[in-house]
Design a protein around this motif. Structure first.
Motif, PDB file in Angstrom:
ATOM      1  N   TRP A   1      33.647  44.650  35.562  1.00 33.23           N
ATOM      2  CA  TRP A   1      33.258  43.860  34.479  1.00 33.23           C
ATOM      3  C   TRP A   1      32.795  42.845  34.553  1.00 33.23           C
ATOM      4  CZ3 TRP A   1      35.940  39.195  33.785  1.00 33.23           C
ATOM      5  CH2 TRP A   1      36.414  38.889  32.121  1.00 33.23           C
ATOM      6  N   ARG A   2      32.327  42.146  33.523  1.00 32.46           N
ATOM      7  CA  ARG A   2      31.765  40.620  33.086  1.00 32.46           C
ATOM      8  C   ARG A   2      32.210  39.935  31.755  1.00 32.46           C
ATOM      9  NH1 ARG A   2      28.239  37.249  30.959  1.00 32.46           N
ATOM     10  NH2 ARG A   2      26.918  36.034  32.569  1.00 32.46           N
ATOM     11  N   GLY A   3      32.998  38.870  32.453  1.00 32.89           N
ATOM     12  CA  GLY A   3      32.860  38.194  31.089  1.00 32.89           C
ATOM     13  C   GLY A   3      33.614  36.749  31.415  1.00 32.89           C
ATOM     14  N   SER A   4      34.888  35.387  30.209  1.00 34.65           N
ATOM     15  CA  SER A   4      35.269  33.936  30.599  1.00 34.65           C
ATOM     16  C   SER A   4      35.817  33.896  31.377  1.00 34.65           C
ATOM     17  CB  SER A   4      35.026  33.903  29.657  1.00 34.65           C
ATOM     18  OG  SER A   4      36.024  33.951  28.991  1.00 34.65           O
ATOM     19  N   GLU A   5      36.842  33.263  31.979  1.00 34.07           N
ATOM     20  CA  GLU A   5      37.687  32.847  32.920  1.00 34.07           C
ATOM     21  C   GLU A   5      39.295  33.246  31.921  1.00 34.07           C
ATOM     22  OE1 GLU A   5      40.492  29.342  35.078  1.00 34.07           O
ATOM     23  OE2 GLU A   5      38.298  29.330  34.130  1.00 34.07           O
ATOM     24  N   ALA A   6      38.729  32.693  30.630  1.00 32.48           N
ATOM     25  CA  ALA A   6      40.112  33.126  29.863  1.00 32.48           C
ATOM     26  C   ALA A   6      40.496  34.970  29.614  1.00 32.48           C
ATOM     27  CB  ALA A   6      39.769  32.746  28.259  1.00 32.48           C
ATOM     28  N   GLU A   7      39.194  35.482  29.991  1.00 29.30           N
ATOM     29  CA  GLU A   7      39.531  37.200  29.340  1.00 29.30           C
ATOM     30  C   GLU A   7      39.438  37.793  30.830  1.00 29.30           C
ATOM     31  OE1 GLU A   7      35.750  37.653  26.559  1.00 29.30           O
ATOM     32  OE2 GLU A   7      35.405  37.551  28.433  1.00 29.30           O
ATOM     33  N   LEU A   8      39.851  36.710  32.099  1.00 27.09           N
ATOM     34  CA  LEU A   8      39.957  37.262  33.067  1.00 27.09           C
ATOM     35  C   LEU A   8      40.615  38.394  33.574  1.00 27.09           C
ATOM     36  CD1 LEU A   8      38.936  38.648  36.596  1.00 27.09           C
ATOM     37  CD2 LEU A   8      40.000  35.967  36.897  1.00 27.09           C
ATOM     38  N   LYS A   9      42.628  38.223  32.925  1.00 25.69           N
ATOM     39  CA  LYS A   9      43.387  38.195  33.109  1.00 25.69           C
ATOM     40  C   LYS A   9      43.922  39.579  33.189  1.00 25.69           C
ATOM     41  CE  LYS A   9      46.118  33.816  33.205  1.00 25.69           C
ATOM     42  NZ  LYS A   9      46.311  32.516  32.947  1.00 25.69           N
ATOM     43  N   THR A  10      43.665  39.757  31.667  1.00 31.56           N
ATOM     44  CA  THR A  10      43.411  41.061  31.165  1.00 31.56           C
ATOM     45  C   THR A  10      42.834  42.512  31.843  1.00 31.56           C
ATOM     46  OG1 THR A  10      42.824  40.332  28.739  1.00 31.56           O
ATOM     47  CG2 THR A  10      45.187  40.318  28.783  1.00 31.56           C
ATOM     48  N   ALA A  11      41.169  41.727  31.980  1.00 31.87           N
ATOM     49  CA  ALA A  11      40.077  42.565  32.001  1.00 31.87           C
ATOM     50  C   ALA A  11      40.701  43.674  33.678  1.00 31.87           C
ATOM     51  CB  ALA A  11      39.649  41.440  32.856  1.00 31.87           C
ATOM     52  N   VAL A  12      41.004  43.524  34.574  1.00 27.01           N
ATOM     53  CA  VAL A  12      41.326  44.507  35.244  1.00 27.01           C
ATOM     54  C   VAL A  12      42.538  45.092  35.086  1.00 27.01           C
ATOM     55  CG1 VAL A  12      41.687  44.866  37.535  1.00 27.01           C
ATOM     56  CG2 VAL A  12      40.502  42.669  36.574  1.00 27.01           C
ATOM     57  N   PRO A  13      42.717  46.288  34.824  1.00 25.89           N
ATOM     58  CA  PRO A  13      43.317  47.546  34.356  1.00 25.89           C
ATOM     59  C   PRO A  13      44.635  47.566  35.585  1.00 25.89           C
ATOM     60  CG  PRO A  13      41.676  48.086  34.723  1.00 25.89           C
ATOM     61  CD  PRO A  13      40.740  47.112  35.145  1.00 25.89           C
ATOM     62  N   ALA A  14      46.190  47.876  35.591  1.00 26.53           N
ATOM     63  CA  ALA A  14      46.850  48.111  36.443  1.00 26.53           C
ATOM     64  C   ALA A  14      46.563  49.465  37.068  1.00 26.53           C
ATOM     65  CB  ALA A  14      48.211  48.286  35.484  1.00 26.53           C
ATOM     66  N   GLY A  15      46.944  48.932  38.133  1.00 32.95           N
ATOM     67  CA  GLY A  15      46.144  50.733  38.601  1.00 32.95           C
ATOM     68  C   GLY A  15      45.531  50.456  39.928  1.00 32.95           C
ATOM     69  N   ALA A  16      44.279  49.196  39.422  1.00 32.92           N
ATOM     70  CA  ALA A  16      43.476  48.961  40.359  1.00 32.92           C
ATOM     71  C   ALA A  16      43.550  48.686  41.593  1.00 32.92           C
ATOM     72  CB  ALA A  16      42.413  48.180  39.351  1.00 32.92           C
ATOM     73  N   THR A  17      42.565  49.464  42.359  1.00 34.17           N
ATOM     74  CA  THR A  17      42.391  49.144  44.016  1.00 34.17           C
ATOM     75  C   THR A  17      41.095  48.553  44.320  1.00 34.17           C
ATOM     76  OG1 THR A  17      41.479  51.882  44.302  1.00 34.17           O
ATOM     77  CG2 THR A  17      44.156  50.441  44.340  1.00 34.17           C
ATOM     78  N   GLU A  18      40.899  47.546  45.279  1.00 36.03           N
ATOM     79  CA  GLU A  18      39.644  47.282  46.413  1.00 36.03           C
ATOM     80  C   GLU A  18      39.037  45.911  45.000  1.00 36.03           C
ATOM     81  OE1 GLU A  18      37.045  49.293  47.027  1.00 36.03           O
ATOM     82  OE2 GLU A  18      39.259  51.548  48.874  1.00 36.03           O
ATOM     83  N   VAL A  19      40.222  45.252  44.673  1.00 35.64           N
ATOM     84  CA  VAL A  19      39.891  44.167  43.191  1.00 35.64           C
ATOM     85  C   VAL A  19      38.625  43.496  44.089  1.00 35.64           C
ATOM     86  CG1 VAL A  19      40.624  42.301  41.321  1.00 35.64           C
ATOM     87  CG2 VAL A  19      41.524  44.663  41.964  1.00 35.64           C
ATOM     88  N   ARG A  20      37.928  42.423  43.749  1.00 38.93           N
ATOM     89  CA  ARG A  20      37.129  41.514  43.890  1.00 38.93           C
ATOM     90  C   ARG A  20      36.018  40.816  42.844  1.00 38.93           C
ATOM     91  NH1 ARG A  20      32.002  40.402  45.756  1.00 38.93           N
ATOM     92  NH2 ARG A  20      31.379  42.410  45.085  1.00 38.93           N
TER      93      ARG A  20
END
Length: 272
Positions: free
Chosen positions: A124-143
């Motif tokens: 996913w790509r976007g702004s800092e403000a959008e980041l909090k809701t960008a990665v869904p619950a249950g995601a793993t290996e988040v970078r």
């Protein structure tokens, strides 16, 4: 989807470029003004914006103008005129209606997230403000990758001023000690690099004069900032110069993110 992939590849290329020595880079971003020191009433300049292999030669891709920011001598925003993007370069005009120094910059500050969801790789790509809701619950290996860049140049009508040279405190920025439109061959100029508003120490700076295509020796000069973020350059001859610095790693304003911050300037050095 194609647009997303192009953007993601561009962000990855920028991060890789910031991690490598300048001499190893293939593509360089730059803004090239038609003039940097002007006189008279109500002058104009045209600025070319591109990404190329050879400095100041249009032969790869245009620089997009969506991050363009022009600051006038009074600190107010100046709107570009006649913007256009072609196959190899973008162009725009700047009306220098007030005397003093203008800062012309292309600024980018973006976030990318890479993760797995149900075993499938996502990004996913976007702004800092959008980041909090960008990665869904249950995601793993988040970078999380935080990429900042500033590409700029300067122009002055009449006497140089400093209001437009004030830093924003975000990313890697140049805080001139010697005015960027008061550079002369044979003289030494001093500048300070700032990272998030603080002196950036131990940062390698590369300087290359234009016309590389016509020289066997690229004539690259390198130096490193001191603990106070200051570095010096003695200009060997007149011409347009490309200055580049980058910081990779270290703390990011975004918690848990890997940060790459880059800075590029085009500077004109005048005859003695």
């Amino acid at each position: 989807m194609k647009t997303f992939l192009r953007t993601a590849c561009a962000a990855a290329a920028l991060a890789a470029a910031l991690a490598a020595p300048m001499a190893a880079q293939a593509h360089r971003q730059w803004l090239l003004p038609s003039s940097t020191v002007l006189s008279g009433s109500d002058p104009w300049i045209t600025v070319d914006a591109a990404v190329s292999n050879d400095l100041f030669i249009f032969e790869h891709v245009p620089m997009r103008l969506d991050g363009l920011m022009i600051t006038g001598p009074d600190g107010q925003t100046v709107e570009p005129q006649n913007p256009a993007t072609g196959k190899y370069r973008s162009t725009f005009d700047v009306q220098l209606a007030k005397p003093g120094t203008y800062r012309i910059a292309s600024v980018g500050d973006g976030v990318m997230a890479f993760y797995k969801l149900n075993g499938e790789q996502k990004r996913w790509r976007g702004s800092e403000a959008e980041l909090k809701t960008a990665v869904p619950a249950g995601a793993t290996e988040v970078r999380i990758s935080h990429n900042q860049r500033r590409v700029e140049t300067f122009a002055t009508v009449g006497e140089p001023t400093t209001e437009a040279l004030q830093i924003t405190g975000k990313g890697l920025e140049l805080a001139p000690i010697t005015h960027p439109n008061d550079l002369f061959a044979g003289e030494t100029a001093q500048f300070r690099l700032m990272l998030d508003g603080q002196p950036a120490s131990g940062v390698e700076v590369s300087i290359v004069r234009g016309g590389v295509r016509y020289r066997d020796d690229p004539g690259e000069m390198t130096t490193t900032t001191g603990t106070d973020g200051v570095f010096s350059v003695t200009w060997p001859e007149p011409g347009m110069y490309w200055l580049e610095a980058g910081v990779r790693g270290g703390p990011s304003p975004i918690e848990g993110a890997e940060r790459a911050a880059g800075y590029v300037a085009t500077l004109e050095v005048l005859p003695e």
